[in-house]
Design a protein around this motif. Structure first.
Motif, PDB file in Angstrom:
ATOM      1  N   VAL A  22       7.218  28.720  18.824  1.00 55.52           N
ATOM      2  CA  VAL A  22       7.309  27.646  19.814  1.00 55.52           C
ATOM      3  C   VAL A  22       8.809  27.404  20.022  1.00 55.52           C
ATOM      4  CG1 VAL A  22       6.729  25.268  20.399  1.00 55.52           C
ATOM      5  CG2 VAL A  22       5.143  26.650  19.051  1.00 55.52           C
ATOM      6  N   ALA A  23       9.254  27.672  21.237  1.00 50.67           N
ATOM      7  CA  ALA A  23      10.703  27.698  21.503  1.00 50.67           C
ATOM      8  C   ALA A  23      11.368  26.340  21.283  1.00 50.67           C
ATOM      9  CB  ALA A  23      10.936  28.155  22.941  1.00 50.67           C
ATOM     10  N   THR A  24      12.597  26.397  20.817  1.00 47.33           N
ATOM     11  CA  THR A  24      13.465  25.206  20.788  1.00 47.33           C
ATOM     12  C   THR A  24      14.756  25.603  21.505  1.00 47.33           C
ATOM     13  OG1 THR A  24      14.395  25.947  18.697  1.00 47.33           O
ATOM     14  CG2 THR A  24      12.701  24.233  18.567  1.00 47.33           C
ATOM     15  N   PHE A  25      15.485  24.596  21.977  1.00 52.14           N
ATOM     16  CA  PHE A  25      16.804  24.882  22.531  1.00 52.14           C
ATOM     17  C   PHE A  25      17.795  24.988  21.371  1.00 52.14           C
ATOM     18  CE2 PHE A  25      15.613  22.409  26.556  1.00 52.14           C
ATOM     19  CZ  PHE A  25      15.432  23.564  27.294  1.00 52.14           C
ATOM     20  N   TYR A  26      18.789  25.840  21.522  1.00 51.85           N
ATOM     21  CA  TYR A  26      19.972  25.922  20.648  1.00 51.85           C
ATOM     22  C   TYR A  26      19.678  26.550  19.274  1.00 51.85           C
ATOM     23  CZ  TYR A  26      21.217  22.645  24.252  1.00 51.85           C
ATOM     24  OH  TYR A  26      21.383  22.055  25.464  1.00 51.85           O
ATOM     25  N   ASP A  27      20.713  27.215  18.733  1.00 56.45           N
ATOM     26  CA  ASP A  27      20.590  27.842  17.409  1.00 56.45           C
ATOM     27  C   ASP A  27      20.289  26.761  16.380  1.00 56.45           C
ATOM     28  OD1 ASP A  27      21.169  30.192  18.619  1.00 56.45           O
ATOM     29  OD2 ASP A  27      23.306  30.209  18.057  1.00 56.45           O
ATOM     30  N   GLU A  28      20.905  25.588  16.576  1.00 56.11           N
ATOM     31  CA  GLU A  28      20.630  24.452  15.690  1.00 56.11           C
ATOM     32  C   GLU A  28      19.859  23.429  16.536  1.00 56.11           C
ATOM     33  OE1 GLU A  28      23.096  21.196  13.218  1.00 56.11           O
ATOM     34  OE2 GLU A  28      24.210  22.919  13.975  1.00 56.11           O
ATOM     35  N   PRO A  29      18.528  23.422  16.430  1.00 56.57           N
ATOM     36  CA  PRO A  29      17.736  22.557  17.320  1.00 56.57           C
ATOM     37  C   PRO A  29      18.124  21.080  17.196  1.00 56.57           C
ATOM     38  CG  PRO A  29      16.326  24.049  16.078  1.00 56.57           C
ATOM     39  CD  PRO A  29      17.700  24.160  15.478  1.00 56.57           C
ATOM     40  N   VAL A  30      17.908  20.355  18.280  1.00 54.90           N
ATOM     41  CA  VAL A  30      18.290  18.938  18.315  1.00 54.90           C
ATOM     42  C   VAL A  30      17.025  18.097  18.131  1.00 54.90           C
ATOM     43  CG1 VAL A  30      19.641  17.229  19.580  1.00 54.90           C
ATOM     44  CG2 VAL A  30      19.941  19.645  20.093  1.00 54.90           C
ATOM     45  N   HIS A  31      17.120  17.097  17.277  1.00 54.31           N
ATOM     46  CA  HIS A  31      16.007  16.169  17.051  1.00 54.31           C
ATOM     47  C   HIS A  31      16.348  14.858  17.753  1.00 54.31           C
ATOM     48  CE1 HIS A  31      13.536  13.610  13.966  1.00 54.31           C
ATOM     49  NE2 HIS A  31      12.974  13.654  15.157  1.00 54.31           N
ATOM     50  N   ILE A  32      15.873  14.759  18.986  1.00 53.44           N
ATOM     51  CA  ILE A  32      16.203  13.592  19.816  1.00 53.44           C
ATOM     52  C   ILE A  32      15.233  12.443  19.499  1.00 53.44           C
ATOM     53  CG2 ILE A  32      16.291  12.735  22.202  1.00 53.44           C
ATOM     54  CD1 ILE A  32      18.480  14.744  21.669  1.00 53.44           C
ATOM     55  N   VAL A  33      15.770  11.257  19.353  1.00 51.72           N
ATOM     56  CA  VAL A  33      14.897  10.112  19.067  1.00 51.72           C
ATOM     57  C   VAL A  33      14.993   8.997  20.113  1.00 51.72           C
ATOM     58  CG1 VAL A  33      14.806  10.518  16.573  1.00 51.72           C
ATOM     59  CG2 VAL A  33      16.631   9.085  17.508  1.00 51.72           C
ATOM     60  N   LYS A  34      16.003   9.079  20.986  1.00 49.06           N
ATOM     61  CA  LYS A  34      16.162   7.995  21.957  1.00 49.06           C
ATOM     62  C   LYS A  34      16.922   8.489  23.194  1.00 49.06           C
ATOM     63  CE  LYS A  34      19.040   4.142  22.139  1.00 49.06           C
ATOM     64  NZ  LYS A  34      19.477   2.850  22.157  1.00 49.06           N
ATOM     65  N   GLY A  35      16.572   7.931  24.350  1.00 50.41           N
ATOM     66  CA  GLY A  35      17.301   8.283  25.568  1.00 50.41           C
ATOM     67  C   GLY A  35      17.545   7.064  26.427  1.00 50.41           C
ATOM     68  N   GLU A  36      18.669   7.091  27.136  1.00 53.78           N
ATOM     69  CA  GLU A  36      18.969   5.994  28.068  1.00 53.78           C
ATOM     70  C   GLU A  36      19.930   6.521  29.128  1.00 53.78           C
ATOM     71  OE1 GLU A  36      20.189   2.246  26.207  1.00 53.78           O
ATOM     72  OE2 GLU A  36      21.444   1.912  27.978  1.00 53.78           O
ATOM     73  N   GLY A  37      19.548   6.446  30.388  1.00 48.92           N
ATOM     74  CA  GLY A  37      20.421   6.945  31.463  1.00 48.92           C
ATOM     75  C   GLY A  37      20.679   8.434  31.306  1.00 48.92           C
TER      76      GLY A  37
END
Ligand SMILES: Cc1ncc(COP(=O)(O)O)c(C=O)c1O
Length: 434
Positions: A22-37
Motif C-alpha cells: 500500500v503506497a506511501t509518499f516519500y522514503d520516510e513516510p509522513v504521519h500527518i495528524v492535523k491540517g489547517e489552510g
C-alpha cells in the motif's frame, strides 16, 4: 515513543491490516495528524507547507466546510430517492459555471464512479463500445476505467475495445513538431484509432481525456491545441469526456474548468477530488439531452451519490471558492511561483523545463538540457529532500521526472517564497543523480 518507532509501528500495522504494497509518499513516510489552510502537522508536531494536495481545495479543514458538514450531518442524511433541495441547489450553482448545454448532473462519490458512468453513458448514447485515451493517463480504479491506464493496469487480459494515443509532451513533441502542428498530429493519431475501432467491430463510443493532461505531466500546449481532436471526435459521432478531476474548480486560475482553458466543449464533464474539500463526492455533468437518452435506457442509482451531507460539503466548498476569490488567487500567486521557478532555472542546469498554469505548476528535471535525458531518480530525490525541508510535493510525467505542485487554493505569495527558497537549497545541496 520516538517518532521513528511510531512510524515503523504504523507501517507494520498497515502491512498487517491493509496488506502489502500500500503506497506511501516519500522514503520516510509522513504521519500527518492535523491540517489547517496550506499547513500540515505531523505526530511529532513538525509543520509542513502543503504544495501538493489538491483535494483540500479551499484549504485543509476550512471552517465553513466543516461547519456545513456538521450541520447537515446532525440534521439529516438520506439519499436521492427522497426529495431534498440541496442536491438541486448545488447542481444549479455548479452548472452555472459551465457552458451550455452542460446543465444536468448525476452525483457520485468518487471520480472513478463518475468516469465509469461516463463510459456507460457514451455506450448507451452511441450504441458502440470503443474508447480512446492517452497512453500515460489515469482515470480511476474500476474494472472498466482502469483499462484506460497503461500505468496502473489490473491483472488479466486488456479489454479489446480500448485504444491509446501517445500522450502529448510539449518538451519532446511528437515527431519534433511543436505548437499547433503537435495538436494536429495528436488529432490524426486519434483519427487512426477511431478508424481501427470501427474496423474492429467495436465502433467508436468515446474519447476520455484530462483537458490539462495532468497525469501526463501537464504539457504546455498552445491555444487551440485540442480543437482538432475535439472536431475529429465529433465528426466520428463519438462522445468527448473531459475528466476535470485535476484541473477543475478553478485550479488553473484563468478558467473554472480545464476544458474552457483548452477552448473545447465536451459532451460530458466528470468531477471529483477537490469538489468536497476532502469529503468523498464526485459528479458527472452533461446535457439534458444526453442524460435523458441514458435515463431512457438505463437505470442508475448510487446510494451515497447526492446525499445531503455530501451536497452540503460540495456547496460550502464552491461558495468558499467563489466568495474568497480563490481562482483569482491561483492566477496571481501561480504566476508568481512560475516566475520564481523560471528564475531558478537560470541557476540550476538540471531544470530543463518550467511549466504550469495557476496552481498546477512544476519543473521537468533533466541530466542534460541538450539531450533532455530525464533525471528520474533525481526528481524523486528532490521530492524527498523537500519533504526533509518541510515542503510537500511530488513527481509525475511520462518519465516521472517532473516535480509537481498543486497546493490548496489559499496558497499565498509568502508560501510560494518559502517553497522557492527550499527548492533552491535542495537543488544546490543535492548532487544530481543519473
Ligand atoms: C485524472 C483523474 N481521474 C480520475 C481519478 C480517480 O478519482 P478517484 O480516486 O476519486 O476515484 C483520478 C485520481 O487520481 C485522476 O487523477
Amino acid at each position: 515513543m520516538p517518532q521513528s518507532d511510531s512510524i515503523q509501528h504504523l507501517l507494520d500495522r498497515r502491512k498487517q491490516w491493509l496488506g502489502p504494497n500500500v503506497a506511501t509518499f516519500y522514503d520516510e513516510p509522513v504521519h500527518i495528524v492535523k491540517g489547517e489552510g496550506v499547513w500540515l502537522w505531523d505526530a511529532a508536531g513538525r509543520k509542513y507547507l502543503d504544495c501538493y494536495n489538491n483535494v483540500p481545495h479551499v484549504g485543509h479543514c476550512h471552517p465553513k466546510v466543516v461547519e456545513a458538514i456538521c450541520k447537515q450531518a446532525s440534521t439529516l442524511n438520506t439519499h436521492t430517492r427522497y426529495l431534498h433541495e440541496l442536491v438541486l441547489d448545488y447542481i444549479e450553482r455548479l452548472t452555472a459555471t459551465m457552458d451550455q448545454p452542460l446543465r444536468s448532473a448525476v452525483m457520485t462519490c468518487t471520480g472513478t464512479e463518475a468516469n465509469d458512468l461516463a463510459l456507460r453513458m457514451a455506450r448507451s448514447v452511441t450504441g458502440k463500445t470503443g474508447i480512446i485515451a492517452t497512453d500515460h493517463t489515469y482515470h480511476g480504479n474500476s474494472l472498466a476505467v482502469s483499462q484506460l491506464s497503461t500505468t496502473s493496469r489490473p491483472a488479466g487480459p486488456a479489454f479489446d475495445n480500448v485504444r491509446f494515443v501517445p500522450a502529448p509532451d510539449s518538451y519532446r513533441p511528437l515527431g519534433g513538431e511543436a505548437g499547433l502542428a503537435h495538436g494536429i498530429r495528436f488529432a490524426e493519431a486519434v483519427q487512426r484509432q477511431i478508424d481501427d475501432l470501427e474496423k474492429s467491430g467495436h465502433g467508436f463510443s468515446a474519447m476520455m481525456l484530462c483537458p490539462y493532461f495532468a497525469n501526463e505531466g501537464f504539457p504546455d500546449l498552445v491555444e487551440g491545441w485540442l480543437k482538432p481532436t475535439a472536431e475529429v471526435v465529433k465528426r466520428a459521432g463519438g462522445i468527448l469526456i473531459a475528466d476535470e478531476i485535476q484541473p477543475g474548480f478553478g485550479r488553473l486560475g484563468s478558467h473554472m474548468w480545464g476544458y474552457q482553458q483548452a477552448g473545447i466543449l465536451p459532451d460530458i464533464v466528470t468531477l471529483g477530488k477537490p469538489m468536497g474539500n476532502g469529503h468523498p463526492v464526485g459528479a458527472l455533468v452533461t446535457s439534458p439531452e444526453i442524460l435523458g437518452q441514458f435515463r431512457g435506457t438505463s437505470k442508475y442509482f448510487n446510494t451515497f451519490g447526492g446525499n445531503p451531507v455530501s451536497c452540503a460539503a460540495a456547496m460550502a466548498t464552491l461558495k468558499v471558492l467563489q466568495d474568497e476569490k480563490l481562482m483569482q488567487n491561483a492566477e496571481r500567486v501561480g504566476a508568481f511561483a512560475k516566475a520564481g521557478l523560471q528564475k531558478l532555472s537560470l541557476k540550476h542546469e538540471v531544470i530543463g523545463d518550467v511549466r504550469g498554469l495557476g496552481f498546477f505548476f512544476g519543473i521537468e528535471l533533466v541530466l542534460d538540457r541538450k539531450s533532455k535525458a530525464p533525471a528520474t531518480a533525481y526528481a524523486k530525490r528532490i521530492a524527498n529532500a523537500m519533504r526533509e525541508r518541510g515542503v510537500l510535493m511530488s513527481f509525475i510525467g511520462i518519465h516521472y521526472n517532473v516535480l509537481k505542485m498543486r497546493p490548496p487554493m489559499p496558497f499565498g505569495i509568502e508560501h510560494a517564497d518559502l517553497m522557492l527558497s527550499a527548492l533552491d537549497d535542495a537543488l544546490t545541496t543535492e548532487p544530481v543523480l543519473a
